[in-house]
Design an enzyme around this catalytic site. Structure first.
Site, PDB file in Angstrom:
ATOM      1  N   ASP A   9      35.364  53.350  36.170  1.00 53.13           N
ATOM      2  CA  ASP A   9      36.641  52.776  36.550  1.00 53.13           C
ATOM      3  C   ASP A   9      36.873  53.180  38.019  1.00 53.13           C
ATOM      4  O   ASP A   9      36.211  54.101  38.516  1.00 53.13           O
ATOM      5  CB  ASP A   9      37.708  53.358  35.617  1.00 53.13           C
ATOM      6  CG  ASP A   9      39.098  52.946  36.011  1.00 53.13           C
ATOM      7  OD1 ASP A   9      39.332  51.743  36.187  1.00 53.13           O
ATOM      8  OD2 ASP A   9      39.961  53.839  36.147  1.00 53.13           O
ATOM      9  N   LEU A  10      37.775  52.521  38.716  1.00 50.03           N
ATOM     10  CA  LEU A  10      37.994  52.872  40.123  1.00 50.03           C
ATOM     11  C   LEU A  10      39.229  53.761  40.305  1.00 50.03           C
ATOM     12  O   LEU A  10      39.117  54.960  40.556  1.00 50.03           O
ATOM     13  CB  LEU A  10      38.137  51.597  40.971  1.00 50.03           C
ATOM     14  CG  LEU A  10      38.416  51.841  42.447  1.00 50.03           C
ATOM     15  CD1 LEU A  10      37.214  52.446  43.153  1.00 50.03           C
ATOM     16  CD2 LEU A  10      38.825  50.547  43.153  1.00 50.03           C
ATOM     17  N   ASP A  11      40.413  53.127  40.134  1.00 51.77           N
ATOM     18  CA  ASP A  11      41.666  53.854  40.397  1.00 51.77           C
ATOM     19  C   ASP A  11      41.826  55.009  39.413  1.00 51.77           C
ATOM     20  O   ASP A  11      41.849  54.803  38.201  1.00 51.77           O
ATOM     21  CB  ASP A  11      42.871  52.908  40.248  1.00 51.77           C
ATOM     22  CG  ASP A  11      42.878  51.821  41.313  1.00 51.77           C
ATOM     23  OD1 ASP A  11      42.630  52.146  42.470  1.00 51.77           O
ATOM     24  OD2 ASP A  11      43.142  50.654  40.969  1.00 51.77           O
ATOM     25  N   THR A  17      43.903  56.844  43.802  1.00 49.42           N
ATOM     26  CA  THR A  17      44.857  55.788  44.158  1.00 49.42           C
ATOM     27  C   THR A  17      45.912  55.556  43.074  1.00 49.42           C
ATOM     28  O   THR A  17      46.870  54.823  43.313  1.00 49.42           O
ATOM     29  CB  THR A  17      44.123  54.450  44.390  1.00 49.42           C
ATOM     30  OG1 THR A  17      43.158  54.306  43.348  1.00 49.42           O
ATOM     31  CG2 THR A  17      43.443  54.398  45.732  1.00 49.42           C
ATOM     32  N   LYS A  45      48.393  52.053  33.764  1.00 52.33           N
ATOM     33  CA  LYS A  45      47.063  52.386  34.299  1.00 52.33           C
ATOM     34  C   LYS A  45      46.010  51.494  33.659  1.00 52.33           C
ATOM     35  O   LYS A  45      45.973  51.343  32.433  1.00 52.33           O
ATOM     36  CB  LYS A  45      46.725  53.855  34.047  1.00 52.33           C
ATOM     37  CG  LYS A  45      47.471  54.799  34.970  1.00 52.33           C
ATOM     38  CD  LYS A  45      46.997  56.225  34.780  1.00 52.33           C
ATOM     39  CE  LYS A  45      47.747  57.155  35.725  1.00 52.33           C
ATOM     40  NZ  LYS A  45      47.387  58.568  35.444  1.00 52.33           N
ATOM     41  N   SER A 114      36.536  47.718  37.031  1.00 53.54           N
ATOM     42  CA  SER A 114      37.926  47.985  37.425  1.00 53.54           C
ATOM     43  C   SER A 114      38.796  46.747  37.256  1.00 53.54           C
ATOM     44  O   SER A 114      38.337  45.624  37.465  1.00 53.54           O
ATOM     45  CB  SER A 114      37.940  48.405  38.906  1.00 53.54           C
ATOM     46  OG  SER A 114      39.256  48.377  39.420  1.00 53.54           O
ATOM     47  N   ALA A 115      40.066  46.966  36.933  1.00 53.15           N
ATOM     48  CA  ALA A 115      41.026  45.861  36.843  1.00 53.15           C
ATOM     49  C   ALA A 115      41.536  45.448  38.224  1.00 53.15           C
ATOM     50  O   ALA A 115      42.181  44.409  38.370  1.00 53.15           O
ATOM     51  CB  ALA A 115      42.203  46.286  35.974  1.00 53.15           C
ATOM     52  N   LYS A 145      42.064  44.980  30.491  1.00 51.97           N
ATOM     53  CA  LYS A 145      41.909  46.089  29.550  1.00 51.97           C
ATOM     54  C   LYS A 145      43.212  46.189  28.742  1.00 51.97           C
ATOM     55  O   LYS A 145      44.274  45.959  29.328  1.00 51.97           O
ATOM     56  CB  LYS A 145      41.683  47.411  30.308  1.00 51.97           C
ATOM     57  CG  LYS A 145      40.442  47.418  31.204  1.00 51.97           C
ATOM     58  CD  LYS A 145      40.471  48.649  32.124  1.00 51.97           C
ATOM     59  CE  LYS A 145      39.368  48.572  33.174  1.00 51.97           C
ATOM     60  NZ  LYS A 145      39.415  49.648  34.176  1.00 51.97           N
ATOM     61  N   GLU A 169      36.772  56.689  32.413  1.00 55.74           N
ATOM     62  CA  GLU A 169      38.092  56.044  32.496  1.00 55.74           C
ATOM     63  C   GLU A 169      39.233  57.050  32.559  1.00 55.74           C
ATOM     64  O   GLU A 169      39.164  58.103  31.925  1.00 55.74           O
ATOM     65  CB  GLU A 169      38.313  55.195  31.235  1.00 55.74           C
ATOM     66  CG  GLU A 169      38.184  53.710  31.426  1.00 55.74           C
ATOM     67  CD  GLU A 169      39.252  53.075  32.305  1.00 55.74           C
ATOM     68  OE1 GLU A 169      40.288  53.711  32.574  1.00 55.74           O
ATOM     69  OE2 GLU A 169      39.048  51.927  32.734  1.00 55.74           O
ATOM     70  N   ASP A 170      40.301  56.696  33.270  1.00 57.77           N
ATOM     71  CA  ASP A 170      41.491  57.569  33.297  1.00 57.77           C
ATOM     72  C   ASP A 170      42.668  56.937  32.557  1.00 57.77           C
ATOM     73  O   ASP A 170      43.758  57.505  32.559  1.00 57.77           O
ATOM     74  CB  ASP A 170      41.928  57.847  34.746  1.00 57.77           C
ATOM     75  CG  ASP A 170      42.563  56.629  35.397  1.00 57.77           C
ATOM     76  OD1 ASP A 170      42.036  55.504  35.210  1.00 57.77           O
ATOM     77  OD2 ASP A 170      43.595  56.783  36.068  1.00 57.77           O
TER      78      ASP A 170
END
Ligand code: B16
Ligand code: MG
Length: 218
Positions: A9-11, A17, A45, A114-115, A145, A169-170
């Site tokens: 995942d990114l953020d 971020t 998120k 990522s979304a 997601k 994932e966060d």
């Protein structure tokens, strides 16, 4: 040699971020008379921009015309882009780079799921674009997601079976998406929030190379 597909995942996983998304949404919500808490932010998120605004308006009991809705989405993204304008490698979360480097050295697939529609510019700013074998972001998917579409696309792009994929994932929605895809979910963050994950760590600093080797072998 086993080749697994590791999906990041990114953020909130690669870059710090998540706090900027929170600040931009909170400011926007408060400006239209809606309270916005950290607990509500958890529910946003991993969720797309459009769905996030839909949820905030529902929490505040407000409805908007389509034009005003689009206008608020644009304003939120402008505020977010202002926050990330000066970002660089210092915003990479601890040990994420060590983890990516180890996976590259051991010949694993490194992919993004990522979304966010801002994923590519963020990877460019942090000099990570080249590290990824495949990138799936908010521009490539129709279902947000917890729908598994984003992760299944990353698996497909690398020709990897879902049960050979590992997702970092966060977000609650992201862990649910990984589980729904039949992948191994790894929560990065608060274990009590991400309790549906197969494994939990507060950050990549807790993830040893030997743990990664086990994931590759099994
Ligand atoms: P954007 P991720 C998600 O990214 C964020 O977690 C979520 O808070 C945000 O609303 C979503 O991206 C859309 O982002 O507005 O940049 O398109 O965690 O899936 O990498
Ligand atoms: Mg995230």
């Amino acid at each position: 040699m086993n080749k697994k597909c590791f999906i990041f995942d990114l953020d909130g996983v690669i870059v710090d971020t998540a706090k900027y998304h929170f600040l931009a949404w909170k400011n926007l919500a408060n400006n239209i008379g809606i309270d916005f808490s950290q607990a509500q932010n958890e529910q946003l998120k991993g969720v797309s921009r459009e769905q996030s605004l839909t949820k905030i308006l529902a929490w505040g009991g407000k409805t908007l015309s389509a034009t005003n809705f689009q206008d608020l989405m644009r304003k939120k993204n402008e505020a977010y882009l202002n926050y990330i304008a000066t970002m660089g490698r210092s915003e990479l979360l601890p040990d994420v780079e060590r983890t990516i480097d180890f996976l590259i050295e051991t010949n694993q697939y490194v992919t993004l799921g990522s979304a966010s529609k801002n994923a590519r510019p963020i990877l460019e700013k942090t000099n990570l674009l080249e590290a990824f074998d495949a990138i799936v972001d908010g521009n490539d998917i129709t279902e947000a997601k917890p729908n598994p579409e984003v992760f299944l696309k990353a698996a497909k792009l690398t020709n990897t079976q879902p049960n050979h994929c590992i997702v970092f994932e966060d977000s609650v929605a992201g862990i649910q998406a990984a589980n729904a895809a039949g992948m191994i979910s790894i929560g990065i963050g608060n274990e009590s929030v991400l309790n549906e994950a197969v494994h939990n760590f507060t950050s990549f600093t807790e993830i040893s190379n030997s743990f990664l080797e086990e994931l590759i072998k099994n």
